[in-house]
Design a protein around this motif. Structure first.
Motif, PDB file in Angstrom:
ATOM      1  N   CYS A  27       0.838  -1.209   0.000  1.00 31.34           N
ATOM      2  CA  CYS A  27       0.000   0.000   0.000  1.00 31.34           C
ATOM      3  C   CYS A  27       0.867   1.251   0.000  1.00 31.34           C
ATOM      4  O   CYS A  27       0.605   2.201  -0.751  1.00 31.34           O
ATOM      5  CB  CYS A  27      -0.933   0.015   1.207  1.00 31.34           C
ATOM      6  N   ALA A  28       1.905   1.257   0.830  1.00 29.00           N
ATOM      7  CA  ALA A  28       2.797   2.411   0.901  1.00 29.00           C
ATOM      8  C   ALA A  28       3.539   2.603  -0.417  1.00 29.00           C
ATOM      9  O   ALA A  28       3.649   3.728  -0.923  1.00 29.00           O
ATOM     10  CB  ALA A  28       3.786   2.234   2.046  1.00 29.00           C
ATOM     11  N   LEU A  29       4.031   1.519  -0.999  1.00 25.79           N
ATOM     12  CA  LEU A  29       4.734   1.597  -2.278  1.00 25.79           C
ATOM     13  C   LEU A  29       3.780   2.039  -3.389  1.00 25.79           C
ATOM     14  O   LEU A  29       4.144   2.846  -4.243  1.00 25.79           O
ATOM     15  CB  LEU A  29       5.373   0.247  -2.613  1.00 25.79           C
ATOM     16  N   HIS A  30       2.562   1.539  -3.352  1.00 28.97           N
ATOM     17  CA  HIS A  30       1.550   1.932  -4.328  1.00 28.97           C
ATOM     18  C   HIS A  30       1.321   3.438  -4.285  1.00 28.97           C
ATOM     19  O   HIS A  30       1.264   4.109  -5.322  1.00 28.97           O
ATOM     20  CB  HIS A  30       0.244   1.177  -4.062  1.00 28.97           C
ATOM     21  N   ASP A  31       1.206   3.997  -3.091  1.00 33.21           N
ATOM     22  CA  ASP A  31       0.980   5.435  -2.955  1.00 33.21           C
ATOM     23  C   ASP A  31       2.133   6.248  -3.550  1.00 33.21           C
ATOM     24  O   ASP A  31       1.907   7.241  -4.243  1.00 33.21           O
ATOM     25  CB  ASP A  31       0.793   5.809  -1.483  1.00 33.21           C
ATOM     26  N   VAL A  32       3.353   5.815  -3.305  1.00 33.89           N
ATOM     27  CA  VAL A  32       4.523   6.509  -3.855  1.00 33.89           C
ATOM     28  C   VAL A  32       4.544   6.386  -5.381  1.00 33.89           C
ATOM     29  O   VAL A  32       4.798   7.367  -6.091  1.00 33.89           O
ATOM     30  CB  VAL A  32       5.826   5.961  -3.235  1.00 33.89           C
ATOM     31  N   LEU A  33       4.273   5.187  -5.891  1.00 35.17           N
ATOM     32  CA  LEU A  33       4.239   4.993  -7.347  1.00 35.17           C
ATOM     33  C   LEU A  33       3.203   5.893  -8.009  1.00 35.17           C
ATOM     34  O   LEU A  33       3.490   6.557  -9.004  1.00 35.17           O
ATOM     35  CB  LEU A  33       3.939   3.524  -7.677  1.00 35.17           C
ATOM     36  N   VAL A  34       2.017   5.937  -7.452  1.00 34.58           N
ATOM     37  CA  VAL A  34       0.943   6.757  -8.022  1.00 34.58           C
ATOM     38  C   VAL A  34       1.324   8.237  -7.992  1.00 34.58           C
ATOM     39  O   VAL A  34       1.097   8.966  -8.963  1.00 34.58           O
ATOM     40  CB  VAL A  34      -0.395   6.490  -7.303  1.00 34.58           C
ATOM     41  N   ARG A  35       1.926   8.676  -6.899  1.00 33.32           N
ATOM     42  CA  ARG A  35       2.355  10.078  -6.804  1.00 33.32           C
ATOM     43  C   ARG A  35       3.366  10.418  -7.895  1.00 33.32           C
ATOM     44  O   ARG A  35       3.258  11.451  -8.562  1.00 33.32           O
ATOM     45  CB  ARG A  35       2.949  10.333  -5.417  1.00 33.32           C
ATOM     46  N   HIS A  36       4.358   9.547  -8.104  1.00 28.51           N
ATOM     47  CA  HIS A  36       5.357   9.775  -9.155  1.00 28.51           C
ATOM     48  C   HIS A  36       4.724   9.702 -10.548  1.00 28.51           C
ATOM     49  O   HIS A  36       5.061  10.504 -11.429  1.00 28.51           O
ATOM     50  CB  HIS A  36       6.496   8.760  -9.052  1.00 28.51           C
ATOM     51  N   HIS A  86       0.159  -5.814  -9.248  1.00 27.79           N
ATOM     52  CA  HIS A  86      -0.204  -4.454  -9.644  1.00 27.79           C
ATOM     53  C   HIS A  86       0.933  -3.472  -9.346  1.00 27.79           C
ATOM     54  O   HIS A  86       1.229  -2.595 -10.165  1.00 27.79           O
ATOM     55  CB  HIS A  86      -1.487  -4.025  -8.937  1.00 27.79           C
ATOM     56  N   VAL A  87       1.592  -3.623  -8.217  1.00 26.47           N
ATOM     57  CA  VAL A  87       2.728  -2.768  -7.876  1.00 26.47           C
ATOM     58  C   VAL A  87       3.849  -2.946  -8.901  1.00 26.47           C
ATOM     59  O   VAL A  87       4.450  -1.975  -9.349  1.00 26.47           O
ATOM     60  CB  VAL A  87       3.215  -3.048  -6.435  1.00 26.47           C
ATOM     61  N   LYS A  88       4.109  -4.173  -9.288  1.00 22.69           N
ATOM     62  CA  LYS A  88       5.147  -4.419 -10.288  1.00 22.69           C
ATOM     63  C   LYS A  88       4.768  -3.767 -11.618  1.00 22.69           C
ATOM     64  O   LYS A  88       5.598  -3.140 -12.271  1.00 22.69           O
ATOM     65  CB  LYS A  88       5.374  -5.915 -10.467  1.00 22.69           C
ATOM     66  N   SER A  89       3.510  -3.898 -12.008  1.00 19.49           N
ATOM     67  CA  SER A  89       3.043  -3.276 -13.240  1.00 19.49           C
ATOM     68  C   SER A  89       3.195  -1.754 -13.186  1.00 19.49           C
ATOM     69  O   SER A  89       3.626  -1.124 -14.160  1.00 19.49           O
ATOM     70  CB  SER A  89       1.579  -3.655 -13.488  1.00 19.49           C
ATOM     71  N   LEU A  90       2.866  -1.157 -12.047  1.00 22.09           N
ATOM     72  CA  LEU A  90       3.038   0.286 -11.897  1.00 22.09           C
ATOM     73  C   LEU A  90       4.510   0.676 -11.931  1.00 22.09           C
ATOM     74  O   LEU A  90       4.863   1.765 -12.391  1.00 22.09           O
ATOM     75  CB  LEU A  90       2.395   0.766 -10.602  1.00 22.09           C
ATOM     76  N   GLY A  91       5.388  -0.205 -11.469  1.00 25.39           N
ATOM     77  CA  GLY A  91       6.832   0.043 -11.569  1.00 25.39           C
ATOM     78  C   GLY A  91       7.270   0.149 -13.020  1.00 25.39           C
ATOM     79  O   GLY A  91       8.041   1.048 -13.391  1.00 25.39           O
ATOM     80  N   TYR A  92       6.782  -0.758 -13.860  1.00 27.84           N
ATOM     81  CA  TYR A  92       7.097  -0.688 -15.294  1.00 27.84           C
ATOM     82  C   TYR A  92       6.498   0.565 -15.917  1.00 27.84           C
ATOM     83  O   TYR A  92       7.114   1.205 -16.774  1.00 27.84           O
ATOM     84  CB  TYR A  92       6.584  -1.929 -16.022  1.00 27.84           C
ATOM     85  N   THR A  93       5.311   0.944 -15.489  1.00 25.09           N
ATOM     86  CA  THR A  93       4.669   2.150 -15.997  1.00 25.09           C
ATOM     87  C   THR A  93       5.480   3.385 -15.620  1.00 25.09           C
ATOM     88  O   THR A  93       5.707   4.272 -16.456  1.00 25.09           O
ATOM     89  CB  THR A  93       3.235   2.261 -15.454  1.00 25.09           C
ATOM     90  N   LEU A  94       5.928   3.448 -14.383  1.00 17.81           N
ATOM     91  CA  LEU A  94       6.733   4.578 -13.938  1.00 17.81           C
ATOM     92  C   LEU A  94       8.045   4.641 -14.713  1.00 17.81           C
ATOM     93  O   LEU A  94       8.500   5.727 -15.089  1.00 17.81           O
ATOM     94  CB  LEU A  94       6.979   4.491 -12.430  1.00 17.81           C
ATOM     95  N   ARG A  95       8.648   3.498 -14.961  1.00 11.66           N
ATOM     96  CA  ARG A  95       9.888   3.475 -15.752  1.00 11.66           C
ATOM     97  C   ARG A  95       9.633   4.017 -17.152  1.00 11.66           C
ATOM     98  O   ARG A  95      10.420   4.815 -17.670  1.00 11.66           O
ATOM     99  CB  ARG A  95      10.457   2.058 -15.809  1.00 11.66           C
ATOM    100  N   PHE A  96       8.531   3.618 -17.786  1.00  9.64           N
ATOM    101  CA  PHE A  96       8.157   4.131 -19.105  1.00  9.64           C
ATOM    102  C   PHE A  96       8.028   5.653 -19.071  1.00  9.64           C
ATOM    103  O   PHE A  96       8.527   6.356 -19.944  1.00  9.64           O
ATOM    104  CB  PHE A  96       6.843   3.489 -19.574  1.00  9.64           C
ATOM    105  N   LEU A  97       7.346   6.159 -18.049  1.00 17.19           N
ATOM    106  CA  LEU A  97       7.152   7.605 -17.950  1.00 17.19           C
ATOM    107  C   LEU A  97       8.469   8.336 -17.749  1.00 17.19           C
ATOM    108  O   LEU A  97       8.706   9.380 -18.369  1.00 17.19           O
ATOM    109  CB  LEU A  97       6.190   7.931 -16.807  1.00 17.19           C
ATOM    110  N   LEU A  98       9.343   7.809 -16.903  1.00 15.24           N
ATOM    111  CA  LEU A  98      10.630   8.449 -16.680  1.00 15.24           C
ATOM    112  C   LEU A  98      11.463   8.461 -17.954  1.00 15.24           C
ATOM    113  O   LEU A  98      12.091   9.465 -18.287  1.00 15.24           O
ATOM    114  CB  LEU A  98      11.384   7.750 -15.541  1.00 15.24           C
ATOM    115  N   GLU A  99      11.435   7.351 -18.683  1.00 18.37           N
ATOM    116  CA  GLU A  99      12.176   7.278 -19.942  1.00 18.37           C
ATOM    117  C   GLU A  99      11.655   8.269 -20.975  1.00 18.37           C
ATOM    118  O   GLU A  99      12.404   8.710 -21.840  1.00 18.37           O
ATOM    119  CB  GLU A  99      12.092   5.868 -20.526  1.00 18.37           C
ATOM    120  N   ASN A 100      10.387   8.621 -20.882  1.00 20.52           N
ATOM    121  CA  ASN A 100       9.768   9.476 -21.890  1.00 20.52           C
ATOM    122  C   ASN A 100       9.452  10.886 -21.393  1.00 20.52           C
ATOM    123  O   ASN A 100       8.818  11.655 -22.114  1.00 20.52           O
ATOM    124  CB  ASN A 100       8.487   8.808 -22.409  1.00 20.52           C
ATOM    125  N   ALA A 101       9.887  11.242 -20.195  1.00 19.83           N
ATOM    126  CA  ALA A 101       9.585  12.557 -19.633  1.00 19.83           C
ATOM    127  C   ALA A 101      10.628  13.613 -19.984  1.00 19.83           C
ATOM    128  O   ALA A 101      10.435  14.778 -19.692  1.00 19.83           O
ATOM    129  CB  ALA A 101       9.430  12.456 -18.121  1.00 19.83           C
TER     130      ALA A 101
END
Length: 121
Positions: A27-36, A86-101
């Motif tokens: 839950c804590a990691l999910h919140d950080v991922l969503v914020r980023h 779901h947390v792992k999937s959001l990790g890949y999503t965050l990586r995609f966003l960082l690569e493309n930001a």
């Protein structure tokens, strides 16, 4: 925006674990991922929309970007395995966003997050 913090979050989310983490930790990691993710979405959208709109690269990236709000809205779910996935999937999503930001050099800055370390949480 702290790129090092984002990279650390990605590494944590994508880490290989020998056992499932506690639901509270997810839950804590999910919140950080969503914020980023929410912070990087506009930056990545601007970069992606700068590509030629008829290109395969633009279409692929834009399609991925368009699915992110739905993925975030899903939430963790009630089960530990579902939450971990779901947390792992959001990790890949965050990586995609960082690569493309436009914040990091894809080859150098993100090399550490392409090969997630092994961790026990």
């Amino acid at each position: 925006m702290d790129v090092a913090e984002i990279k650390a979050t990605i590494s944590t989310a994508l880490a290989q674990r020998s056992s499932l983490p506690r639901y509270e930790e997810l839950c804590a990691l999910h919140d950080v991922l969503v914020r980023h993710i929410e912070a990087l979405m506009p930056l990545a959208a601007k970069q992606i929309d700068g590509l030629w709109h008829g290109s395969r690269e633009w279409y692929r990236k834009r399609s991925t970007l368009d699915t992110i709000p739905y993925e975030v809205a899903e939430g963790l779910g009630p089960g530990l395995l579902t939450a971990t996935s779901h947390v792992k999937s959001l990790g890949y999503t965050l990586r995609f966003l960082l690569e493309n930001a436009g914040l990091a050099q894809a080859g150098e800055e993100l090399a550490a997050v392409h090969s997630p370390p092994t961790a026990d949480i």
